[in-house]
Design a protein around this motif. Structure first.
Motif: not given
Length: 63
Positions: A4-11, A14-23, A27-33
């Motif tokens: 559903a959303v963009e992730t990096n090599r570590a899984g 990816s979020v912007d400075r306001n915790c928004r994803t490309a979708l 939104y995502a926050a914490g250890d998953v980002t």
């Protein structure tokens, strides 16, 4: 969430400075980002920031 959303090599989501994803509306926050520091106080602050971003997006008609 990799389908559903963009992730990096570590899984991490990816979020912007306001915790928004490309979708839009996701939104995502914490250890998953991909934020630099993984500490409880950082995760709590990121969660609050994500909630405020969602609120702002809803008020401004972005959702």
């Amino acid at each position: 969430f990799r389908e559903a959303v963009e992730t990096n090599r570590a899984g991490e989501i990816s979020v912007d400075r306001n915790c928004r994803t490309a979708l839009r509306g996701f939104y995502a926050a914490g250890d998953v980002t991909d934020v630099a520091y993984k500490q409880i106080v950082i995760a709590m602050g990121e969660g609050a920031k994500a909630a405020l971003s969602a609120f702002e997006d809803r008020i401004r008609g972005r959702l």
